[in-house]
Design an enzyme around this catalytic site. Sequence first.
Site, PDB file in Angstrom:
ATOM      1  CG  HIS A 183      34.904  44.381  36.523  1.00 54.19           C
ATOM      2  ND1 HIS A 183      33.936  45.255  36.939  1.00 54.19           N
ATOM      3  CD2 HIS A 183      34.998  43.420  37.476  1.00 54.19           C
ATOM      4  CE1 HIS A 183      33.475  44.839  38.111  1.00 54.19           C
ATOM      5  NE2 HIS A 183      34.096  43.737  38.457  1.00 54.19           N
TER       6      HIS A 183
ATOM      7  CG  ASP B 108      37.798  36.493  40.199  1.00 58.38           C
ATOM      8  OD1 ASP B 108      38.132  36.418  41.388  1.00 58.38           O
ATOM      9  OD2 ASP B 108      36.635  36.701  39.829  1.00 58.38           O
TER      10      ASP B 108
HETATM   11  N1  CMC Z   1      37.715  37.863  26.522  1.00 59.58           N
HETATM   12  C1  CMC Z   1      37.440  38.241  25.251  1.00 59.58           C
HETATM   13  N2  CMC Z   1      36.548  39.210  24.910  1.00 59.58           N
HETATM   14  C2  CMC Z   1      35.897  39.803  25.920  1.00 59.58           C
HETATM   15  C3  CMC Z   1      36.120  39.465  27.265  1.00 59.58           C
HETATM   16  C4  CMC Z   1      37.064  38.457  27.556  1.00 59.58           C
HETATM   17  N3  CMC Z   1      37.316  38.092  28.816  1.00 59.58           N
HETATM   18  N4  CMC Z   1      35.329  40.223  28.073  1.00 59.58           N
HETATM   19  C5  CMC Z   1      34.623  41.014  27.251  1.00 59.58           C
HETATM   20  N5  CMC Z   1      34.962  40.768  25.937  1.00 59.58           N
HETATM   21  C6  CMC Z   1      34.462  41.472  24.752  1.00 59.58           C
HETATM   22  C7  CMC Z   1      33.058  41.026  24.385  1.00 59.58           C
HETATM   23  O1  CMC Z   1      33.088  39.946  23.475  1.00 59.58           O
HETATM   24  C8  CMC Z   1      32.491  42.291  23.788  1.00 59.58           C
HETATM   25  O2  CMC Z   1      33.041  42.428  22.492  1.00 59.58           O
HETATM   26  P1  CMC Z   1      32.154  43.141  21.322  1.00 59.58           P
HETATM   27  O3  CMC Z   1      31.932  44.552  21.803  1.00 59.58           O
HETATM   28  O4  CMC Z   1      33.015  43.029  20.111  1.00 59.58           O
HETATM   29  O5  CMC Z   1      30.884  42.345  21.233  1.00 59.58           O
HETATM   30  C9  CMC Z   1      33.109  43.410  24.638  1.00 59.58           C
HETATM   31  O6  CMC Z   1      34.365  42.850  25.119  1.00 59.58           O
HETATM   32  C10 CMC Z   1      32.258  43.826  25.839  1.00 59.58           C
HETATM   33  O7  CMC Z   1      31.953  42.666  26.593  1.00 59.58           O
HETATM   34  P2  CMC Z   1      30.605  42.428  27.384  1.00 59.58           P
HETATM   35  O8  CMC Z   1      30.403  40.960  27.603  1.00 59.58           O
HETATM   36  O9  CMC Z   1      29.494  43.202  26.715  1.00 59.58           O
HETATM   37  O10 CMC Z   1      30.932  43.156  28.758  1.00 59.58           O
HETATM   38  P3  CMC Z   1      30.144  42.937  30.084  1.00 59.58           P
HETATM   39  O11 CMC Z   1      30.332  44.174  30.871  1.00 59.58           O
HETATM   40  O12 CMC Z   1      28.756  42.473  29.809  1.00 59.58           O
HETATM   41  O13 CMC Z   1      30.904  41.699  30.758  1.00 59.58           O
HETATM   42  C11 CMC Z   1      32.400  40.381  32.024  1.00 59.58           C
HETATM   43  C12 CMC Z   1      31.841  41.789  31.769  1.00 59.58           C
HETATM   44  C13 CMC Z   1      33.250  40.390  33.296  1.00 59.58           C
HETATM   45  C14 CMC Z   1      31.242  39.381  32.233  1.00 59.58           C
HETATM   46  C15 CMC Z   1      33.232  39.954  30.785  1.00 59.58           C
HETATM   47  O14 CMC Z   1      34.299  40.851  30.595  1.00 59.58           O
HETATM   48  C16 CMC Z   1      33.763  38.525  30.908  1.00 59.58           C
HETATM   49  O15 CMC Z   1      33.059  37.578  30.532  1.00 59.58           O
HETATM   50  N6  CMC Z   1      35.026  38.341  31.436  1.00 59.58           N
HETATM   51  C17 CMC Z   1      35.542  37.030  31.681  1.00 59.58           C
HETATM   52  C18 CMC Z   1      34.964  36.464  32.960  1.00 59.58           C
HETATM   53  C19 CMC Z   1      35.564  37.094  34.203  1.00 59.58           C
HETATM   54  O16 CMC Z   1      36.786  37.246  34.312  1.00 59.58           O
HETATM   55  N7  CMC Z   1      34.699  37.430  35.172  1.00 59.58           N
HETATM   56  C20 CMC Z   1      35.128  37.979  36.476  1.00 59.58           C
HETATM   57  C21 CMC Z   1      34.686  39.377  36.723  1.00 59.58           C
HETATM   58  S1  CMC Z   1      35.533  40.085  38.140  1.00 59.58           S
HETATM   59  C22 CMC Z   1      34.923  39.239  39.494  1.00 59.58           C
HETATM   60  C23 CMC Z   1      33.547  39.645  39.841  1.00 59.58           C
HETATM   61  O17 CMC Z   1      33.329  40.819  40.242  1.00 59.58           O
HETATM   62  O18 CMC Z   1      32.668  38.801  39.759  1.00 59.58           O
END
Ligand code: CMC
Length: 428
Positions: free
Chosen positions: A307, A364
Site C-alpha cells: 500500500h 482488497d
Molecule cells: N508484489 C511484489 N512487489 C511489490 C508489490 C507487490 N504487490 N508492491 C510493491 N512491491 C515492491 C516494488 O516492486 C518495489 O520494489 P523495489 O523497491 O525493489 O523497486 C517496492 O515494493 C515499492 O513498491 P512501489 O510500487 O514503489 O510502491 P507504491 O507505493 O508506489 O505502490 C501499490 C503501492 C499498492 C500500487 C503496490 O504495492 C502494488 O502494486 N500492489 C498491488 C496492487 C494492489 O493490491 N493494490 C491495492 C491497493 S489497496 C486499495 C486501494 O486503496 O486502492
Amino acid sequence: MSEIATIEIEGKKYEFPIIKGTENEVAIDIKALRGSSSGVITLDPGFKNTGSCESAITYLDGEQGILRYRGYSIEDLAEKGDFLETAYALIFGNLPNKEELEKFESDIKAQSHVDEDVKKILDGFPKSAHPMGVLASLTSALIAFNPDSEDVDSEDEMYNAIVTILGKFPILVSWALRKKQGLPLDYGDDSLGYVENIAKLLFKKPNSDYKQNDIIINALDKLLILHADHEQNCSTSTVRIVGSSHAGLFASISAGISALWGPLHGGANQAVLEMLEAIKEDGGDTKKYMAKAKDKQDPFRLMGFGHRVYKNFDPRAKIIKVAADEVLADLGVTDPVLDIAKGLEQEALSDDYFVKRKLYPNVDFYSGIIYRAMGIPTDMFTVMFALGRLPGWIAQWREMRLRKEPIGRPRQIYIGENHRSFVDIENR
Ligand code: CMC
C-alpha cells in the site's frame, strides 16, 4: 519545531511557513515558491511527498495502521455504526442524531428511482461490457436526466445533488450486475434500510421473494463502511481535481469511478481473485508465484499486497479478515481459493522481500473472498468498492467546493525538444 522552512536556491534563501495538522502532521507550505521570484517548482511524480489539500474528513497513519473518519475510528464504525450514518458523518462532519438520520434517509429514498430511459442506454452495452465502464457511463448519463444537479453552488443545491446520487447509485450498480446476469431490472424497496435495499437490488430473483440474510447484510455493511473513504487516493484526488473545474458532482463521481477501475487501485480486488484462480488452475504452487512476485524481470505483482501509505498493516484488512472468516463459516462455504490466499499470506509475512519493503495484505486481499461467498461475480468487485466509496467521494467534493479551492492545475518540467523549424512534408 521551527515554524519556518528555509530553502536555498543558487545562493538565495527563501522562507516558507510550516503547517501542522491536528494530528501533528507537518508540511512545508510552498504556495508562494514559484511566485517568490525563485521561478522554481517542486517535482514529485506520484505525489509521494505532496499534499494536495487540507482536509478535515479522514485521518490515516500508515505507520501505526490508524484510520479514522471525522475522528471516529474505523473499528468503532465497523462494529457499532452502519453505512448510512457513516456516510452522513463523512459528508456532514458528525454522526447524525435520530432526526438528522431519518431526514437524510427519507430524502435519499425520495430519489431512489432512475428515469426509465436510462434502460435504453444500458441496452446499448454488450453483456460482456465491464460493469465499471457501464457504471461510469450511466453515472455520467444521470447528468442529462437531472440537469439541476450540475451547476450547484449553495449548500442546499449541493445537498439535493448529494441525496440524488446516493438514491440512484445503488440502482445503477444493481443494473450493471443484473444486465450481465440477464435478470430483470429492479428499483428496490423503499421500506428497507439502505444496505438491505442494496442487497435486494443485487440478489432478488424474479421467481421468488427476496429473503434477507443477516450475515450477508452485516458483512456488506462492514465492507461498505471500510471502503467509504481513504483520504487523497487516486480516485478521490480525481474527484477533487475534476470537481475543482466546477464540473458537477455526477461528472466528478464518474471520473472517480474510472480512476478506481485500475488494478493498482480499486481494480485490485478483482485482480486478487483472478490471481488466486490462476494459481489454483496452475496446481496451487504458491511458492512459484512468490518467486515471480520477487523477480524484477517479471511484471507479476502479488495483488492485494502493499500500500502506498500503510507500511505496517492495513487496519481495514484486519477487520475484513475476521469478517471473511465469519461469513465463510456462517454460509458454510469451503473455498479452495481461500486456502491459496492463506498460504500466500503466510509465506509473504515471513519472506524477506516482503518484510523489507513493508508489503502486507491490503483491504482488497480479503474483500473479494467475501463478495465471492455472497455470490457476486468477480468483475463486480470493483463496482462494490465504488458503492462503498461513494460517500467519501461526495464528502471530498463537497469539502473542496465549500473551501473554494482553486482549480487543480499541476505544473511540469519540460524535457522535450527545444525550438526547431517546421520542415515541409516532402523534406522530412
Ligand atoms: N508484489 C511484489 N512487489 C511489490 C508489490 C507487490 N504487490 N508492491 C510493491 N512491491 C515492491 C516494488 O516492486 C518495489 O520494489 P523495489 O523497491 O525493489 O523497486 C517496492 O515494493 C515499492 O513498491 P512501489 O510500487 O514503489 O510502491 P507504491 O507505493 O508506489 O505502490 C501499490 C503501492 C499498492 C500500487 C503496490 O504495492 C502494488 O502494486 N500492489 C498491488 C496492487 C494492489 O493490491 N493494490 C491495492 C491497493 S489497496 C486499495 C486501494 O486503496 O486502492
